[in-house]
Design an enzyme around this catalytic site. Structure first.
Site, PDB file in Angstrom:
ATOM      1  CE  LYS A 196       1.577   8.303  18.590  1.00 22.81           C
ATOM      2  NZ  LYS A 196       1.644   8.739  17.173  1.00 22.81           N
TER       3      LYS A 196
ATOM      4  CB  SER B 192       2.104  11.228  21.834  1.00 17.74           C
ATOM      5  OG  SER B 192       1.462  11.621  22.983  1.00 17.74           O
TER       6      SER B 192
ATOM      7  CE1 TYR C  80      -1.342   7.281  20.538  1.00 19.10           C
ATOM      8  CE2 TYR C  80      -0.579   8.462  22.812  1.00 19.10           C
ATOM      9  CZ  TYR C  80      -1.084   8.605  21.175  1.00 19.10           C
ATOM     10  OH  TYR C  80      -1.223   9.809  20.569  1.00 19.10           O
TER      11      TYR C  80
ATOM     12  CG  ASP D 270      -2.208  -1.071   1.116  1.00 22.47           C
ATOM     13  OD1 ASP D 270      -2.307  -1.608  -0.025  1.00 22.47           O
ATOM     14  OD2 ASP D 270      -3.030  -0.974   1.986  1.00 22.47           O
TER      15      ASP D 270
END
Length: 253
Positions: free
Chosen positions: A166, A149, A162, A63
């Site tokens: 990050k 983040s 998460y 992709d």
């Protein structure tokens, strides 16, 4: 020496909503040509010769390659990648304190593969396209801006995967900036705090009062256009390289 955005070509991942959409729109407004890469087909109001929409997943090598090749075919070059794609999910925990059971491995895997491996994938596949560019007056051939983040600098116990992903993006961006410095390629990351995006609203629950969530000062959520403005500032400032640009309203510890 300011890098010109006008007539430059950028790939923006996660460009269908939130930070990515705001970034793509600002770059287009500044006269850039942009490929918007998103899981969902993006419908825009900009001229067809200025923007390209490609549907795909950042975790998929095929992709991402397809998006990069489509960019070259339509615009003839690639000057930068603004990698904004990412996920934040409820249930992001290694151990559930209420049930005293291990966390959901499927949730953890989806977060890490999308956020971290997706960043690896997009970064590594984009680099060769920069090498054919003519260097500008500073010797720059390309730029990558990743999205990390504040939780990558100060992890949240309620969002383990998460925060880990990050933090890894921050490390990746710095290491890659050092490695690619001799090739004229800059790499940065932006570490935003609480942002008013569809992803954040889904995570906290639409039934909750979004006003309960805010940064220290200004005491509100970051608006996506503010993230986009940070992207613009980094692009236009050649000496910003290899660092984590903290956009957090003093929220970080």
């Amino acid at each position: 020496m300011m890098v010109k955005i006008q007539d430059s070509v950028y790939l923006v991942t996660g460009g269908g909503s939130g930070l990515g959409e705001a970034t793509a729109k600002l770059l287009l407004t500044e006269g850039a040509r942009v490929t918007i890469f998103s899981r969902n087909e993006y419908k825009n109001e900009f001229p067809h010769d200025q923007v390209l929409s490609v549907k795909g997943d950042v975790r998929s090598e095929s992709d991402v390659k397809r998006a990069l090749e489509a960019t070259i075919q339509k615009f003839g070059k690639l000057d930068g990648v603004m990698h904004c794609a990412g996920v934040f999910q409820n249930g992001d925990e290694l151990f559930n304190m209420d049930t005293q059971q291990p966390g959901d491995y499927t949730v953890l895997t989806d977060i890490v593969t999308t956020n971290l491996l997706g960043t690896f994938n997009v970064n590594r596949l984009a680099i060769p396209y920069f090498l054919t560019n003519q260097p500008d007056e500073e010797g720059q051939k390309g730029i990558i801006i990743n999205c990390s983040s504040t939780s990558g600098h100060s992890p949240m116990s309620s969002a383990v995967a998460y925060s880990t992903s990050k933090a890894a993006i921050i490390g990746l961006s710095y290491a890659l900036a050092k490695q690619l410095s001799t090739l004229g390629i800059r790499v940065m990351d932006i570490a935003p705090a609480l942002c008013d995006t569809p992803m954040f609203r889904r995570a906290v629950g639409f039934n909750q009062d979004i006003a309960n969530f805010r940064n220290l000062f200004p005491a509100r959520l970051i608006q996506p256009i503010e993230y986009a403005n940070a992207v613009k500032h980094i692009i236009e400032t050649p000496m910003l390289n290899g660092s984590s640009y903290q956009l957090d309203g003093a929220l970080r510890p």
